[in-house]
Design a protein around this motif. Structure first.
Motif, short mmCIF file in Angstrom:
data_model
loop_
_atom_site.label_atom_id
_atom_site.label_comp_id
_atom_site.label_asym_id
_atom_site.label_seq_id
_atom_site.Cartn_x
_atom_site.Cartn_y
_atom_site.Cartn_z
N LYS A 480 34.81 22.42 -7.54
CA LYS A 480 34.65 24.11 -6.82
C LYS A 480 34.05 24.83 -5.99
CE LYS A 480 36.76 24.45 -11.98
NZ LYS A 480 35.94 25.26 -12.73
N TYR A 481 33.00 23.90 -6.23
CA TYR A 481 31.95 24.69 -4.94
C TYR A 481 32.76 24.33 -3.79
CZ TYR A 481 27.72 25.88 -2.57
OH TYR A 481 26.40 26.46 -1.77
N VAL A 482 33.04 23.63 -3.10
CA VAL A 482 33.38 23.33 -2.06
C VAL A 482 34.58 24.12 -1.51
CG1 VAL A 482 34.69 21.83 -0.28
CG2 VAL A 482 32.93 20.93 -1.72
N GLU A 483 35.09 24.11 -3.01
CA GLU A 483 36.72 24.88 -2.38
C GLU A 483 36.68 26.55 -2.02
OE1 GLU A 483 39.58 24.02 -1.85
OE2 GLU A 483 38.67 22.04 -1.45
N ASN A 484 35.77 27.37 -3.07
CA ASN A 484 35.64 28.32 -3.85
C ASN A 484 34.09 29.03 -2.87
OD1 ASN A 484 37.60 28.22 -5.67
ND2 ASN A 484 36.23 27.76 -7.12
N ASN A 502 31.31 17.20 -3.16
CA ASN A 502 32.50 16.65 -4.06
C ASN A 502 32.30 15.56 -4.77
OD1 ASN A 502 34.54 16.84 -5.72
ND2 ASN A 502 36.15 17.33 -4.10
N THR A 503 31.42 15.61 -6.29
CA THR A 503 31.57 14.47 -6.38
C THR A 503 32.61 13.34 -7.18
OG1 THR A 503 31.00 15.66 -9.04
CG2 THR A 503 29.05 15.69 -7.28
N TYR A 504 33.38 14.19 -6.78
CA TYR A 504 34.83 13.44 -7.18
C TYR A 504 34.74 12.56 -6.18
CZ TYR A 504 36.05 15.09 -12.04
OH TYR A 504 36.58 16.14 -12.96
N GLU A 505 33.95 12.55 -4.76
CA GLU A 505 34.54 11.68 -3.48
C GLU A 505 32.84 11.43 -2.86
OE1 GLU A 505 36.50 14.00 -0.72
OE2 GLU A 505 38.02 15.13 -1.76
N GLY A 506 32.63 11.55 -3.16
CA GLY A 506 31.13 11.01 -3.02
C GLY A 506 30.17 10.54 -3.73
N GLY A 512 22.34 19.23 -1.05
CA GLY A 512 21.97 20.48 -2.00
C GLY A 512 22.49 21.53 -3.38
N ALA A 513 22.32 21.98 -3.93
CA ALA A 513 22.42 22.04 -4.92
C ALA A 513 24.21 23.34 -4.91
CB ALA A 513 21.54 23.85 -5.84
N ILE A 514 23.93 23.37 -5.46
CA ILE A 514 26.00 24.28 -5.67
C ILE A 514 24.90 25.83 -6.70
CG2 ILE A 514 27.29 22.01 -6.03
CD1 ILE A 514 27.52 22.67 -9.00
N CYS A 515 24.67 25.99 -7.16
CA CYS A 515 23.92 27.14 -8.07
C CYS A 515 22.93 27.84 -7.32
CB CYS A 515 24.79 27.40 -8.86
SG CYS A 515 24.03 26.28 -10.46
N ASN A 516 22.23 28.45 -8.27
CA ASN A 516 20.67 28.78 -8.52
C ASN A 516 20.93 28.35 -10.21
OD1 ASN A 516 19.20 30.13 -6.05
ND2 ASN A 516 21.55 30.86 -5.94
#
Length: 591
Positions: A480-484, A502-506, A512-516
């Protein structure tokens, strides 16, 4: 002094042919010897010179040269007669005379020679030769060559030393050495004192030359040292002037704006040190002198000030003297929730009227405020935002229309205070860096808001990272972080970055972090639960999280969580357990 008759003859005996009668020569007799020898030598030199001149002159001057030669011959005859006049009788003394020129002397001639000695027109070389010749005091065998005679007397041969000795005589002032005989001039008459000086050993005058050379060398060295000192001082002054000019004007310094906090009660020295630590100035002493010369001491205002290294000292002092308390400014509280992104936080700040969102995003990701954790933040081209994950969720109080640097620094300081040394120690025990810890905590934060579930979720990710069966974390929030977040805000599309986040691919952790993340998520990652879970899912409506060790169990949990439709088929073991439990309940009710 008696001499042993061993068949040897002295140099005087060899020259005159006189027999060895065992008597010594007196000083007066030696004077006569010297006079004859020197005059004869002088005449011979003059004749040789005139012959040379005659060969060079035209033919008409040949007659005059012959007359001069004849006159020279007469002088030589007169010299021989004078020599014979001063010589004693053969029965009394030995005669010192060059070989082949033996003559007889009478008493009348001797007395006549005592009245006047023929020392006219003698050069320094003649005198030196005579002195050296008289210096042969001991008896030398007649069969020893002249050069070896001088060698045995430890004196250089006069023929080899005449020119150098005459030059040495010219170099020494007459008043520096006793007994020094200067080069004579035509018509000079030598007195009896001059004759007596012949018996003196010529003083060593080389010391004077050494003293003069040493003095010249000393003056040269002193001049070089003085020149080097002057150059060094000049260079030092030039360097200081250039340094002072750059320091006072801020030339060639960074334009980056830095927030400087001046505590209450700070002295000028304290302020200078704070400015130095923040990179605003490079010379604390110069700032102190400048502040004192401008009567700026005790006029600085405590608080946060935005400064730049390229500012002049006048501008820095003027900003530090601004009294913000006299200007009423409205304060606002801004809350950053756990799991928000930097873009979310920037929008909150702009909506609250604190600062511009885009300007804040740029400052927050590019500034450096000197906190320790900044050195542990990794920089990579694969990261979407460098400081994502380091905006600590909390409630902050800001002034409206605040500088973005002031806002960013306040958030940085809060993160620095929240991540304690104990946390860093635990990271070291786990073998994780600050970057890895915050990245994993951001995924845990995005997966759940329950502290207990966070620890189990963290254990699931740890088990997957350490397992060979599961090389991917397969976390939905990363996709979702990649898409949004990334795709709508990135300027240039980057497929590699999308795949890595994307941890489904990588594989492994994202760049890096996807949020704080908040404190609970960070603590859960540092102190996870010990489980054998590899799967989990959560009901969005109820917030309940289901964990499983196998994929079969996980498929059932997806149906339970309402994520997947279907009917859960119970195993035979589960049915028997349910039937036995129902039977136990029936028996208890009958009783």
């Amino acid at each position: 002094m008696e001499k042993e008759d061993n068949g040897r003859r002295t140099r005087a005996d060899e020259a005159t042919g006189a027999p060895d009668n065992g008597t010594d020569t007196s000083a007066e007799e030696l004077s006569g010897m010297i006079s004859g020898m020197l005059n004869k030598k002088k005449a011979a030199r003059r004749a040789a010179q005139m012959q040379t001149d005659a060969a060079e002159k035209p033919a008409e001057d040949t007659a005059a040269t012959a007359e001069g030669t004849a006159a020279t011959a007469e002088d030589s005859a007169a010299t021989a007669e004078d020599t014979a006049a001063v010589m004693p009788e053969e029965d009394d003394v030995r005669v010192y005379q060059p070989a082949g020129t033996g003559t007889a002397a009478t008493a009348e001639d001797t007395s006549a020679a005592e009245e006047k000695l023929p020392f006219e027109d003698l050069s320094a070389d003649d005198i030196l030769y005579a002195k050296k010749d008289i210096g042969l005091k001991k008896e030398i065998p007649y069969d020893v060559p002249l050069e070896e005679q001088y060698a045995q007397e430890e004196m250089p041969a006069p023929a080899e030393e005449s020119t150098e000795s005459a030059q040495d005589a010219q170099d020494i002032p007459a008043d520096e050495t006793e007994g020094y005989i200067p080069e004579d001039e035509p018509g000079y008459e030598y007195s009896e004192d001059d004759v007596a000086d012949i018996y003196k050993v010529r003083p060593q005058h080389h010391r004077g030359k050494k003293r003069r050379k040493s003095s010249d060398t000393g003056r040269l060295i002193f001049g070089l040292i003085l020149t080097m000192f002057i150059i060094a001082v000049s260079v030092g002054i030039a360097v200081f002037v250039i340094h002072a000019a750059k320091e006072l004007t801020g030339v060639e310094r960074s334009e980056m704006q830095i927030v400087v906090d001046i505590p209450e009660g700070s002295t000028t020295a304290d302020i200078a040190h704070i400015l130095y630590q923040n990179g605003i100035i490079t010379d604390e002493k110069m700032f102190l002198m400048f502040s004192r010369s401008n009567n700026a001491d005790s006029s600085y205002i405590a608080g946060s000030h935005v400064l730049s290294p390229n500012m002049t000292y006048d501008a820095i002092i003027e900003i530090l003297q601004e009294n913000e308390e006299t200007v009423e400014r409205e304060e606002v509280n801004v809350t950053f929730v756990e799991g928000c992104t930097i873009i979310d936080a920037a929008k909150e700040l702009e909506e609250a009227g604190v600062c511009d969102a885009d300007r804040f995003i740029y400052i927050f990701n590019s500034s450096s405020f000197g906190f320790d954790f900044e050195e542990k933040v990794e920089t990579s081209a694969k990261k979407f935002m460098k400081m994502e994950g380091f905006l600590f969720p909390d409630t902050y109080t800001f002034y409206k229309d605040e500088e973005p640097e002031v806002v960013a620094k306040k958030i940085y300081r809060n993160f620095e205070n929240k991540i304690t040394p104990n946390f860093y120690g635990r990271m070291k025990d786990l073998g994780y860096s600050l970057e890895q810890t915050i990245t994993l905590a951001s995924i845990v934060q995005a997966e759940s808001r329950d502290p207990d579930d966070m620890k189990k979720i963290a254990s699931v990710f740890y088990n997957r990272l350490e397992s060979r069966r599961f090389d991917k974390l397969e976390s939905d929030p990363t996709r979702k972080y990649v898409e949004n977040v990334i795709k709508p805000n990135i300027e240039v599309s980057n497929e590699e970055m999308y795949k890595n986040y994307n941890t489904y691919e990588g594989t492994g952790l994202p760049p890096g972090a996807i949020c704080n993340p908040g404190l609970d998520a960070i603590t859960a990652v540092l102190y996870p639960a010990e489980t054998d879970y590899y799967f989990f899912c959560a009901n969005v409506d109820t917030g309940e999280t289901f964990f499983a060790e196998t994929n079969k169990e996980h498929e059932k949990n997806l149906i339970r969580a309402g994520i997947k439709e279907g009917v859960i088929e119970e195993d035979e073991e589960e049915k028997s357990e349910d039937e036995s439990e129902e039977a136990a309940d029936d028996s208890e009710s009958e009783e």
